[in-house]
Design an enzyme around this catalytic site. Sequence first.
Site, mmCIF file in Angstrom:
data_model
loop_
_atom_site.group_PDB
_atom_site.id
_atom_site.type_symbol
_atom_site.label_atom_id
_atom_site.label_comp_id
_atom_site.label_asym_id
_atom_site.label_seq_id
_atom_site.Cartn_x
_atom_site.Cartn_y
_atom_site.Cartn_z
ATOM 1 N N THR A 102 109.059 32.586 81.493
ATOM 2 C CA THR A 102 107.876 31.756 81.654
ATOM 3 C C THR A 102 108.327 30.312 81.451
ATOM 4 O O THR A 102 108.640 29.896 80.338
ATOM 5 C CB THR A 102 106.778 32.137 80.654
ATOM 6 O OG1 THR A 102 106.348 33.473 80.925
ATOM 7 C CG2 THR A 102 105.586 31.197 80.774
ATOM 8 N N LYS A 153 101.157 32.426 86.356
ATOM 9 C CA LYS A 153 101.299 32.796 84.939
ATOM 10 C C LYS A 153 100.513 31.830 84.046
ATOM 11 O O LYS A 153 99.934 32.232 83.031
ATOM 12 C CB LYS A 153 102.776 32.797 84.540
ATOM 13 C CG LYS A 153 103.041 33.136 83.063
ATOM 14 C CD LYS A 153 102.579 34.548 82.700
ATOM 15 C CE LYS A 153 102.796 34.853 81.204
ATOM 16 N NZ LYS A 153 104.208 35.089 80.862
ATOM 17 N N LYS A 207 104.383 27.473 73.380
ATOM 18 C CA LYS A 207 105.287 27.004 74.432
ATOM 19 C C LYS A 207 104.619 27.135 75.802
ATOM 20 O O LYS A 207 104.615 26.196 76.608
ATOM 21 C CB LYS A 207 106.599 27.798 74.395
ATOM 22 C CG LYS A 207 107.673 27.335 75.378
ATOM 23 C CD LYS A 207 107.662 28.104 76.709
ATOM 24 C CE LYS A 207 108.152 29.519 76.525
ATOM 25 N NZ LYS A 207 108.265 30.225 77.839
#
Length: 304
Positions: free
Chosen positions: A114, A189, A257
């Site tokens: 990711t 995502k 994050k």
Amino acid sequence: MNSTNPKTYEPAPSRKVAFLGLGVMGYPMAGHLALAGHSVTAYNRTATKSIAWCAEYTGAGAPKHASTPREAAEGAEIVFCCVGNDDDLRGVTMGKDGAFAGMQPGAIFVDHTTASADVARELYAAAQALKLQFVDAPVSGGQAGAQNGGLTVMCGGDAPAFDAVKPTGMAFSKAFTLMGASGAGQLTKMVNQICIAGLVQGLSEAIAFGQKAGLDMNQVLEVIGKGAAQSWQLDNRGKTMVADKFDFGFAVDWMRKDLGLVLDEAKNNGARLPVTALVDQFYADVQALGGQRWDTSSLIKRLR
């Protein structure tokens, strides 16, 4: 070799592949590739992890471990990768020891990290210049999804590369979908993480409210889980939140994050994300409580 593997694999041609990054997600993902009959060479920054992985899956063929990403990628048709962030990704792809230096023309790099859409486009362009192919392919489904081979994979890149990779990637997936051009997988995502942030905060407030009201929250969750409030988070994390258990894989540090990537992208495209920005700060509160490695459902801790 893992003898409790729950996955039934669809027939697919055996490929020579590499897997870079044997963390919580990458370790079982690489294992599924080996169990599905692919020839796998693994690389991990801590070599003891790749050595242990080879020992575990030795009955699934002849898995190998490499000392550099370049060595792992040499001769591979597909190089899969799952590392921590943009800088980690650049570290395993670029430079004299990076995977791109070892890949043969036409080989495909599939990144399950990711990361930002910007780094996906950057590495797509770098790969194209070297006559390589690059697909950004972040995943959803968490540690459990990786272990049972049921991940959802969101891909960005060129259709021919995607089509070539999909049959192999289905070894660890239940869905493997092309969302658009380079970067589209990472953007998808981000949408996923925006949804999860809001859902977990709502569930946290609901459970905290119900407990303050003196309700049997396990019974409440069973009832409302049969109606419009049902969600994956309610089904899988509701009762563990009631029980004050927060050791289920996807850590608060990782979520922060990811939400940082989301908020940076929103600055670029002008999207307004007031709830997401607020929940990101709530996760900062959880970190301050010492919950860096608690799972994301630990949002409720700041309400107790």
